[in-house]
Scaffold this motif. Structure first.
Motif, short mmCIF file in Angstrom:
data_model
loop_
_atom_site.label_atom_id
_atom_site.label_comp_id
_atom_site.label_asym_id
_atom_site.label_seq_id
_atom_site.Cartn_x
_atom_site.Cartn_y
_atom_site.Cartn_z
N HIS A 1 4.33 7.87 13.95
CA HIS A 1 3.62 9.23 14.76
C HIS A 1 2.42 9.72 14.01
N GLY A 2 1.62 8.18 13.81
CA GLY A 2 0.31 8.34 14.17
C GLY A 2 -1.14 8.12 12.32
N ALA A 3 -0.15 8.71 12.18
CA ALA A 3 -0.97 9.08 10.69
C ALA A 3 -1.30 8.41 9.76
N LEU A 4 -2.12 6.97 10.15
CA LEU A 4 -2.10 6.10 9.19
C LEU A 4 -3.29 5.65 9.98
N ALA A 5 -3.87 5.31 9.15
CA ALA A 5 -5.37 4.77 9.57
C ALA A 5 -5.70 3.92 10.35
N ASP A 6 -6.41 3.71 11.60
CA ASP A 6 -6.18 1.88 12.37
C ASP A 6 -6.15 0.90 11.77
N GLY A 7 -5.11 0.40 11.99
CA GLY A 7 -5.01 -1.09 11.75
C GLY A 7 -4.42 -1.07 10.26
N LEU A 8 -3.97 -0.02 9.74
CA LEU A 8 -3.82 0.08 8.03
C LEU A 8 -1.79 -0.21 8.57
N ALA A 9 -1.77 -1.55 7.96
CA ALA A 9 -0.18 -1.95 8.29
C ALA A 9 0.76 -1.01 7.02
N PRO A 10 1.63 -0.25 7.18
CA PRO A 10 2.78 0.61 7.05
C PRO A 10 2.97 -0.71 5.00
N GLN A 11 3.22 -0.80 5.17
CA GLN A 11 3.58 -2.31 3.78
C GLN A 11 2.23 -2.09 2.92
N ASP A 12 1.11 -2.23 3.59
CA ASP A 12 -0.12 -2.19 2.94
C ASP A 12 0.13 -1.12 2.42
N ALA A 13 -0.23 0.10 3.39
CA ALA A 13 -0.16 1.42 2.54
C ALA A 13 0.60 2.00 1.11
N ALA A 14 1.87 1.30 1.34
CA ALA A 14 3.16 1.28 0.06
C ALA A 14 2.59 1.06 -0.82
N GLY A 15 1.95 -0.04 -0.70
CA GLY A 15 1.92 -1.29 -1.64
C GLY A 15 0.99 -0.81 -2.51
N VAL A 16 -0.58 -0.65 -1.82
CA VAL A 16 -1.69 0.52 -2.65
C VAL A 16 -0.41 1.79 -3.46
N VAL A 17 -0.08 2.28 -2.46
CA VAL A 17 1.14 3.00 -3.32
C VAL A 17 1.51 3.50 -4.46
N VAL A 18 2.80 2.57 -4.25
CA VAL A 18 3.38 1.91 -5.05
C VAL A 18 2.78 1.56 -6.69
N ALA A 19 1.78 0.96 -6.22
CA ALA A 19 1.17 -0.18 -7.25
C ALA A 19 0.27 0.95 -7.84
N SER A 20 -0.42 1.77 -7.69
CA SER A 20 -1.18 2.44 -8.21
C SER A 20 -0.31 3.64 -8.92
N GLN B 1 13.78 2.29 -6.30
CA GLN B 1 13.74 3.26 -5.31
C GLN B 1 12.59 3.04 -5.44
N TRP B 2 11.94 3.78 -5.70
CA TRP B 2 10.29 4.58 -5.81
C TRP B 2 10.22 3.59 -4.65
N ARG B 3 10.00 2.98 -4.59
CA ARG B 3 9.11 1.77 -3.39
C ARG B 3 9.81 1.49 -2.07
N LEU B 4 11.13 1.43 -2.56
CA LEU B 4 11.60 1.97 -0.71
C LEU B 4 11.39 3.19 -0.15
N TRP B 5 11.81 4.03 -1.12
CA TRP B 5 11.36 5.05 -0.40
C TRP B 5 9.77 5.66 0.40
N VAL B 6 8.95 4.87 -0.61
CA VAL B 6 7.26 5.03 -0.15
C VAL B 6 7.26 3.99 1.11
N GLU B 7 7.61 3.00 0.92
CA GLU B 7 8.28 2.19 2.21
C GLU B 7 8.11 3.20 3.66
N ALA B 8 9.45 3.54 3.10
CA ALA B 8 9.95 4.54 4.48
C ALA B 8 9.09 5.34 5.37
N VAL B 9 8.68 6.04 3.98
CA VAL B 9 7.82 7.04 4.80
C VAL B 9 6.39 7.11 5.34
#
Length: 220
Positions: free
Chosen positions: A147-166, A132-140
């Motif tokens: 909206h261009g808020a992630l670092a250049d070249g960073l895939a959203p699924q990779d960002a979500a993976g770091v946040v969820v794992a941590s 449940q938490w992972r799916l929400w983090v992935e959506a955000v």
């Protein structure tokens, strides 16, 4: 009406007692006798409300799932529609909600117990709080990318993976050592991670300790 209110109070007492015993002993070791003693309710009274230990565990998980929704999609109504979340700065929404989640884990034994139950390989659960938490983090994070808020070249699924794992890692460590759930532990994580996740034009507006609007957990 008074009878219904008493029944509702007894049910709540049993759910909390079950959560305390599950958190301390785990699902396999926890017994109906221990839960009924903790609640101050007879075994017969317990079985009137819950047919089994499994039913009690499901009630704990359901209650925790509701609490998790309050610190994600319901509390941050904009985040329920990812494009709306991004308009309100999706990454700060994510930071603030993670702080709310850790505060909830620190203060609410039902939520702590439910996360432990979901990770227990000895049983099958229909409620998966980590998912449940992972799916929400992935959506955000997808909203942040659009909206261009992630670092250049960073895939959203990779960002979500770091946040969820941590964050799930902090939750797991915090089950035994509450210090891992303290605000400073999560703030350190975000201080280290946000420069890698956020676009240059977004980073300066982010608060790793949570924004001024960060309200903390909703009391039950």
């Amino acid at each position: 009406m008074a009878k219904q209110e008493r029944a509702a109070r007894t049910r709540e007492t049993l759910i909390r007692a079950a959560a305390e015993v599950f958190a301390e002993q785990g699902f396999v070791t926890a017994s109906i006798a221990a839960i009924s003693r903790r609640a101050g309710v007879s075994a017969g009274g317990l079985h009137f409300h819950f047919e089994s230990k499994t039913a009690l565990a499901r009630a704990v998980e359901d209650r925790a799932s509701q609490a998790l929704r309050r610190v994600t999609t319901e509390r941050w109504g904009a985040a329920a529609a990812p494009s709306g979340a991004a308009d309100g700065n999706a990454l700060q929404v994510l930071v603030d909600s993670s702080h709310s989640l850790m505060a909830l884990l620190a203060s609410d034994v039902v939520v702590r117990a439910a996360f432990g139950l979901c990770a227990d390989v000895s049983r099958t659960s229909e409620v998966d709080l980590r998912r449940q938490w992972r799916l929400w983090v992935e959506a955000v994070t997808r909203a942040a990318a659009r909206h261009g808020a992630l670092a250049d070249g960073l895939a959203p699924q990779d960002a979500a993976g770091v946040v969820v794992a941590s964050t799930v890692g902090l939750q797991a460590l915090g089950a035994d050592e509450r210090e891992w759930l303290a605000p400073h532990a999560l703030t350190r994580f975000w201080a280290l991670t946000l420069p890698q996740l956020a676009a240059a034009g977004t980073l300066g507006g982010l608060a790793p300790e949570g924004s001024a609007a960060h309200p903390g957990p909703v009391p039950d």
